[in-house]
Design a protein around this motif. Structure first.
Motif, PDB file in Angstrom:
ATOM      1  N   SER A 234       5.748  -1.600  -7.947  1.00 36.27           N
ATOM      2  CA  SER A 234       4.555  -2.349  -8.334  1.00 36.27           C
ATOM      3  C   SER A 234       4.544  -2.498  -9.848  1.00 36.27           C
ATOM      4  O   SER A 234       4.618  -1.503 -10.579  1.00 36.27           O
ATOM      5  CB  SER A 234       3.282  -1.623  -7.890  1.00 36.27           C
ATOM      6  OG  SER A 234       2.142  -2.196  -8.500  1.00 36.27           O
ATOM      7  N   VAL A 235       4.469  -3.721 -10.321  1.00 35.24           N
ATOM      8  CA  VAL A 235       4.345  -4.012 -11.751  1.00 35.24           C
ATOM      9  C   VAL A 235       2.928  -4.543 -11.942  1.00 35.24           C
ATOM     10  O   VAL A 235       2.632  -5.694 -11.622  1.00 35.24           O
ATOM     11  CB  VAL A 235       5.391  -5.048 -12.209  1.00 35.24           C
ATOM     12  CG1 VAL A 235       5.279  -5.301 -13.706  1.00 35.24           C
ATOM     13  CG2 VAL A 235       6.800  -4.588 -11.841  1.00 35.24           C
TER      14      VAL A 235
ATOM     15  N   ASP B  78      -1.844   0.012  -4.943  1.00 36.64           N
ATOM     16  CA  ASP B  78      -0.517  -0.346  -4.445  1.00 36.64           C
ATOM     17  C   ASP B  78       0.241   0.873  -3.944  1.00 36.64           C
ATOM     18  O   ASP B  78       0.870   0.840  -2.878  1.00 36.64           O
ATOM     19  CB  ASP B  78       0.289  -1.034  -5.546  1.00 36.64           C
ATOM     20  CG  ASP B  78      -0.275  -2.380  -5.953  1.00 36.64           C
ATOM     21  OD1 ASP B  78      -1.077  -2.950  -5.189  1.00 36.64           O
ATOM     22  OD2 ASP B  78       0.078  -2.866  -7.044  1.00 36.64           O
ATOM     23  N   ILE B  79       0.195   1.950  -4.710  1.00 37.33           N
ATOM     24  CA  ILE B  79       0.901   3.171  -4.307  1.00 37.33           C
ATOM     25  C   ILE B  79       0.322   3.733  -3.015  1.00 37.33           C
ATOM     26  O   ILE B  79       1.044   4.216  -2.133  1.00 37.33           O
ATOM     27  CB  ILE B  79       0.866   4.219  -5.435  1.00 37.33           C
ATOM     28  CG1 ILE B  79       1.742   3.770  -6.606  1.00 37.33           C
ATOM     29  CG2 ILE B  79       1.311   5.581  -4.938  1.00 37.33           C
ATOM     30  CD1 ILE B  79       3.212   3.654  -6.265  1.00 37.33           C
ATOM     31  N   LYS B  80      -1.009   3.669  -2.873  1.00 40.50           N
ATOM     32  CA  LYS B  80      -1.622   4.106  -1.622  1.00 40.50           C
ATOM     33  C   LYS B  80      -1.099   3.275  -0.449  1.00 40.50           C
ATOM     34  O   LYS B  80      -0.786   3.807   0.628  1.00 40.50           O
ATOM     35  CB  LYS B  80      -3.146   3.986  -1.709  1.00 40.50           C
ATOM     36  CG  LYS B  80      -3.809   4.974  -2.646  1.00 40.50           C
ATOM     37  CD  LYS B  80      -5.298   4.689  -2.728  1.00 40.50           C
ATOM     38  CE  LYS B  80      -5.994   5.587  -3.746  1.00 40.50           C
ATOM     39  NZ  LYS B  80      -7.435   5.273  -3.864  1.00 40.50           N
ATOM     40  N   THR B  81      -1.019   1.967  -0.653  1.00 37.05           N
ATOM     41  CA  THR B  81      -0.530   1.083   0.403  1.00 37.05           C
ATOM     42  C   THR B  81       0.928   1.374   0.738  1.00 37.05           C
ATOM     43  O   THR B  81       1.302   1.492   1.911  1.00 37.05           O
ATOM     44  CB  THR B  81      -0.709  -0.383  -0.008  1.00 37.05           C
ATOM     45  OG1 THR B  81      -2.106  -0.644  -0.203  1.00 37.05           O
ATOM     46  CG2 THR B  81      -0.166  -1.330   1.049  1.00 37.05           C
TER      47      THR B  81
ATOM     48  N   CYS C 115      -4.694  -6.805  -3.914  1.00 37.89           N
ATOM     49  CA  CYS C 115      -3.625  -5.900  -4.344  1.00 37.89           C
ATOM     50  C   CYS C 115      -2.941  -5.278  -3.137  1.00 37.89           C
ATOM     51  O   CYS C 115      -1.705  -5.242  -3.047  1.00 37.89           O
ATOM     52  CB  CYS C 115      -4.181  -4.786  -5.233  1.00 37.89           C
ATOM     53  SG  CYS C 115      -4.994  -5.344  -6.739  1.00 37.89           S
ATOM     54  N   SER C 116      -3.734  -4.779  -2.203  1.00 36.51           N
ATOM     55  CA  SER C 116      -3.171  -4.111  -1.035  1.00 36.51           C
ATOM     56  C   SER C 116      -2.425  -5.084  -0.134  1.00 36.51           C
ATOM     57  O   SER C 116      -1.402  -4.723   0.467  1.00 36.51           O
ATOM     58  CB  SER C 116      -4.272  -3.412  -0.240  1.00 36.51           C
ATOM     59  OG  SER C 116      -4.709  -2.248  -0.908  1.00 36.51           O
ATOM     60  N   PHE C 117      -2.903  -6.317  -0.040  1.00 37.05           N
ATOM     61  CA  PHE C 117      -2.197  -7.300   0.786  1.00 37.05           C
ATOM     62  C   PHE C 117      -0.798  -7.570   0.239  1.00 37.05           C
ATOM     63  O   PHE C 117       0.193  -7.539   0.980  1.00 37.05           O
ATOM     64  CB  PHE C 117      -2.976  -8.610   0.879  1.00 37.05           C
ATOM     65  CG  PHE C 117      -2.229  -9.678   1.626  1.00 37.05           C
ATOM     66  CD1 PHE C 117      -2.202  -9.672   3.010  1.00 37.05           C
ATOM     67  CD2 PHE C 117      -1.542 -10.661   0.942  1.00 37.05           C
ATOM     68  CE1 PHE C 117      -1.485 -10.638   3.707  1.00 37.05           C
ATOM     69  CE2 PHE C 117      -0.821 -11.627   1.627  1.00 37.05           C
ATOM     70  CZ  PHE C 117      -0.795 -11.625   3.015  1.00 37.05           C
ATOM     71  N   SER C 118      -0.710  -7.842  -1.056  1.00 39.92           N
ATOM     72  CA  SER C 118       0.608  -8.130  -1.640  1.00 39.92           C
ATOM     73  C   SER C 118       1.506  -6.902  -1.600  1.00 39.92           C
ATOM     74  O   SER C 118       2.719  -7.010  -1.370  1.00 39.92           O
ATOM     75  CB  SER C 118       0.453  -8.656  -3.074  1.00 39.92           C
ATOM     76  OG  SER C 118      -0.329  -7.789  -3.874  1.00 39.92           O
ATOM     77  N   ALA C 119       0.929  -5.723  -1.800  1.00 39.79           N
ATOM     78  CA  ALA C 119       1.716  -4.488  -1.722  1.00 39.79           C
ATOM     79  C   ALA C 119       2.215  -4.252  -0.298  1.00 39.79           C
ATOM     80  O   ALA C 119       3.366  -3.832  -0.088  1.00 39.79           O
ATOM     81  CB  ALA C 119       0.886  -3.300  -2.193  1.00 39.79           C
ATOM     82  N   ALA C 120       1.367  -4.515   0.695  1.00 35.87           N
ATOM     83  CA  ALA C 120       1.777  -4.340   2.085  1.00 35.87           C
ATOM     84  C   ALA C 120       2.891  -5.314   2.455  1.00 35.87           C
ATOM     85  O   ALA C 120       3.849  -4.951   3.152  1.00 35.87           O
ATOM     86  CB  ALA C 120       0.578  -4.521   3.018  1.00 35.87           C
TER      87      ALA C 120
ATOM     88  N   ALA D 132       7.496   3.011  -6.811  1.00 34.50           N
ATOM     89  CA  ALA D 132       7.696   3.144  -8.245  1.00 34.50           C
ATOM     90  C   ALA D 132       6.774   2.149  -8.934  1.00 34.50           C
ATOM     91  O   ALA D 132       6.301   1.194  -8.312  1.00 34.50           O
ATOM     92  CB  ALA D 132       9.154   2.870  -8.623  1.00 34.50           C
ATOM     93  N   VAL D 133       6.509   2.346 -10.234  1.00 33.29           N
ATOM     94  CA  VAL D 133       5.600   1.446 -10.943  1.00 33.29           C
ATOM     95  C   VAL D 133       6.092   1.152 -12.353  1.00 33.29           C
ATOM     96  O   VAL D 133       6.861   1.915 -12.933  1.00 33.29           O
ATOM     97  CB  VAL D 133       4.160   2.022 -11.043  1.00 33.29           C
ATOM     98  CG1 VAL D 133       3.598   2.338  -9.681  1.00 33.29           C
ATOM     99  CG2 VAL D 133       4.102   3.235 -11.948  1.00 33.29           C
TER     100      VAL D 133
END
Length: 257
Positions: free
Chosen positions: A7-8, A22-25, A205-210, A34-35
Motif C-alpha cells: 500500500s502506497v 489497507d493493512i487491516k484489509t 481504501c478497503s475496496f482497493s486494498a481488497a 508492506a507500505v
C-alpha cells in the motif's frame, strides 16, 4: 509461499482509512502487507485538521527498500497528495513493473481535502497510464472525466472517458449500490446491496486494498473486483465507530455455538 501486496498511501491515525485500513484489509484476506507512507494526517472519522506530506524522494526510497527485500507484484495506491509524489510513485510502478490498483483519493469522506492543486491533471498524466485499474467514487470520477454523474448512464459515459487511460470501476455508494466497470473496453454493472449505515469511513481504501489482495492471491481482475465488493459490504455491515470492521469473519467464527 507468502502472498503479499504493498500500500502506497497516507496515514490516518484513527485507523479507519489509509495505510492502517489497507493493512487491516490485507491481513483479513491472508495477505502480508508492506507500505510506503506518502503523508501524515491529523484526522478522525469526522474531520481532517492537517496534512503533512512526506518528501517525494523519501516516498521513492521507501518503495526501493521494500522492493529490495520483498518479491512484490501487486499493490494499491491511496492518498498521494501532490504532483511530485504522483510522479515518483508512477516512476517506481514502471521501474518495478508493479500491477497497481489506484484509489484516486482527493477528499476525505468527512470533507477534508487530501490533495493539492494540480493533483487531477498529474494523476491523469503520470499515474493512470501505469495503473492496472482506477477505483474512483462518483465525485472522483466526475473530476477525472469531466462528466457530471447523476445516473448510471452518466457513469457509463464517465467510465468511457477514464477508460482511455486505464480500466476503471466507478464504485456504487452514490449509484444505488451499482458499480460501473470498464475492462478491456467492455462495460458491465456489478450490483450489490446498499447498506444504510454511518460506518463507511475507509470504504474506498478497503475496496482497493481488497482488490489488490485478491489479485495477489491469483484471482483475475474481474473476479477480484467482485470479491472485493462483497468483502467491503460485509465489513460495512459489521462496522462500528464510524468505520469498517475488516475482521468480521474472524469474529463470526469465534461466536459460541
Amino acid at each position: 509461499m507468502v502472498v503479499m501486496a504493498i500500500s502506497v498511501a497516507g496515514l490516518d491515525p484513527s485507523g479507519g482509512a489509509g495505510i492502517l485500513g489497507d493493512i487491516k484489509t490485507f491481513s483479513a484476506l491472508g495477505v502480508y502487507g508492506a507500505v510506503a507512507v506518502t503523508a501524515l494526517t491529523s484526522q478522525n472519522v469526522k474531520r481532517v485538521s492537517g496534512v503533512l506530506p512526506v518528501p517525494p524522494d523519501f516516498v521513492g526510497e521507501q518503495i526501493d527498500l521494500v522492493m529490495e527485500d520483498l518479491p512484490l507484484v501487486h499493490g494499491k495506491t491511496g492518498m498521494l497528495y501532490s504532483e511530485d509524489i504522483i510522479r515518483v510513485v508512477a516512476e517506481k510502478i514502471r521501474e518495478y513493473r508493479l500491477r497497481m490498483v489506484v484509489d484516486p483519493v482527493m477528499v476525505a469522506a468527512s470533507g477534508g481535502r487530501l490533495s493539492s492543486e494540480g493533483f487531477v491533471d498529474a494523476l491523469k498524466r503520470y499515474l493512470l497510464p501505469e495503473a492496472l485499474i482506477v477505483t474512483p467514487n462518483v465525485a472522483e470520477a466526475e473530476k477525472l472525466s469531466g462528466v457530471r454523474i447523476s445516473s448510471v448512464d452518466d457513469a457509463r459515459r464517465a467510465a468511457r472517458v477514464i477508460g482511455d487511460l486505464c480500466d476503471v470501476i466507478i464504485t456504487g455508494g452514490h449509484l444505488g449500490g451499482k458499480n460501473i466497470i470498464l475492462l478491456d473496453g467492455e462495460i458491465s454493472i456489478l450490483e450489490g446491496e446498499l447498506i444504510e449505515t454511518s460506518n463507511t469511513h475507509g470504504s474506498g481504501c478497503s475496496f482497493s486494498a481488497a482488490a489488490a489482495a485478491y489479485l495477489s492471491r491469483g484471482f483475475d481482475l474481474h473476479e477480484s473486483l467482485k470479491m472485493a465488493d462483497a468483502f467491503v459490504r460485509e465489513a460495512i455491515r459489521h462496522g462500528r465507530y464510524g468505520t469498517l470492521n475488516q475482521f468480521w469473519s474472524l469474529e463470526e467464527k469465534e461466536k459460541p455455538d
